[in-house]
Design an enzyme around this catalytic site. Structure first.
Site, PDB file in Angstrom:
ATOM      1  CB  CYS A  99     -13.953  -4.464  -0.021  1.00  0.00           C
ATOM      2  SG  CYS A  99     -12.177  -4.627  -0.074  1.00  0.00           S
ATOM      3  CB  ILE A 154      -9.011  -0.954   2.458  1.00  0.00           C
ATOM      4  CG1 ILE A 154      -9.419   0.536   2.448  1.00  0.00           C
ATOM      5  CG2 ILE A 154      -8.172  -1.265   3.694  1.00  0.00           C
ATOM      6  CD1 ILE A 154     -10.366   0.910   3.571  1.00  0.00           C
ATOM      7  CG  HIS A 190     -13.858   0.311   0.978  1.00  0.00           C
ATOM      8  ND1 HIS A 190     -14.548  -0.394   1.935  1.00  0.00           N
ATOM      9  CD2 HIS A 190     -12.772  -0.425   0.683  1.00  0.00           C
ATOM     10  CE1 HIS A 190     -13.901  -1.507   2.207  1.00  0.00           C
ATOM     11  NE2 HIS A 190     -12.823  -1.549   1.461  1.00  0.00           N
ATOM     12  CD  GLU A 192     -17.564   1.746   2.210  1.00  0.00           C
ATOM     13  OE1 GLU A 192     -17.758   1.702   0.983  1.00  0.00           O
ATOM     14  OE2 GLU A 192     -16.783   0.986   2.799  1.00  0.00           O
TER      15      GLU A 192
HETATM   16  N1  GLN Z   1      -8.831  -8.504   2.262  1.00  0.00           N
HETATM   17  C1  GLN Z   1     -10.150  -8.704   2.751  1.00  0.00           C
HETATM   18  C2  GLN Z   1     -10.618 -10.131   2.474  1.00  0.00           C
HETATM   19  O1  GLN Z   1      -9.969 -10.835   1.779  1.00  0.00           O
HETATM   20  C3  GLN Z   1     -11.117  -7.666   2.152  1.00  0.00           C
HETATM   21  C4  GLN Z   1     -10.685  -6.270   2.524  1.00  0.00           C
HETATM   22  C5  GLN Z   1     -11.796  -5.262   2.660  1.00  0.00           C
HETATM   23  O2  GLN Z   1     -12.978  -5.589   2.710  1.00  0.00           O
HETATM   24  N2  GLN Z   1     -11.430  -4.012   2.802  1.00  0.00           N
HETATM   25  O3  GLN Z   1     -11.618 -10.550   2.960  1.00  0.00           O
END
Ligand code: GLN
Length: 218
Positions: A99, A154, A190, A192
């Site tokens: 992410c 997320i 994710h 994890e």
């Molecule tokens: N939206 C976050 C970003 O742009 C990343 C979200 C996440 O790591 N769950 O840095």
């Protein structure tokens, strides 16, 4: 569950480190670094929380967890970890970004543009899927296993484009969600936060291979 253990003796065995084990440094600024540590330990790896450059010593791999990539980028720069991580990669060390970590590894970041480590040839669009909650679980095809891979997103980035030599290991709604090239592995979700250890097992294999290769080159 598979235990992944290095068969070869290590060159150094810093205090507290069990001989013959793979050690993964997890950048521990924010996000769910503890969840990564728990899975990796379950799989037989040693884990180290990374906040300073010296924490990388003796690591076979690095995890860049989720969180907020702008904050993380600033921290990595302030601590000298930005350059240290790039150096680690040049030496063949395995790096896994999830992410925000995926955003940090990308060669190009959009929405808005942002500096990055640039270790994987791909363009990412931050917050590309809009607002997602950890409770939203999706399933997508993956070359790592026969059954669909469980994915939790997320506010993840969308991988818009990958370089020719980047391998797509899993997809979500047709879009690449897990990709790799050489020693770099990236997930926009994710792993994890699920019970499925497939992705972490794959990363540990990469870390073992990278370390073995580096040892041979010495
Ligand atoms: N939206 C976050 C970003 O742009 C990343 C979200 C996440 O790591 N769950 O840095």
């Amino acid at each position: 569950m598979a235990k992944i253990v290095l068969a070869r003796p290590r060159h150094s065995n810093p205090e507290g480190k069990r001989k013959g084990h793979v050690t993964i440094g997890i950048v521990a600024i924010q996000g769910d670094f503890a969840a990564h540590a728990a899975i990796l330990q379950e799989l037989g790896a040693e884990t180290v929380e990374v906040r300073k450059v010296r924490d990388l010593e003796g690591c076979d791999g690095i995890v860049l967890p989720g969180g907020e990539s702008t904050t993380q980028l600033q921290f990595l720069k302030e601590e000298g970890l930005f350059d240290a991580i790039r150096k680690f990669s040049r030496k063949g060390g395995a790096i896994f970004g999830t992410c925000a970590g995926a955003i940090l590894l990308a060669s190009e970041v959009r929405n808005p543009p942002q500096e990055s480590l640039g270790l994987l040839d791909m363009t990412v669009l931050r917050n590309g899927y809009g607002r997602q909650l950890a409770s939203d679980v999706f399933y997508g095809p993956s070359t790592l296993k026969q059954e669909p891979l469980e994915m939790v997103f997320i506010r993840g980035p969308i991988i818009e484009e990958v370089g020719e030599d980047v391998t797509v290991l899993a997809r979500h709604e047709g879009k690449a969600a897990l990709v790799e090239k050489g020693n770099i592995l990236v997930a926009t979700f994710h792993p994890e936060l699920t019970d499925d250890t497939t992705v972490h097992e794959h990363f540990l294999q990469m870390a073992v291979k990278g370390t073995a290769k580096a040892a041979m080159a010495r």
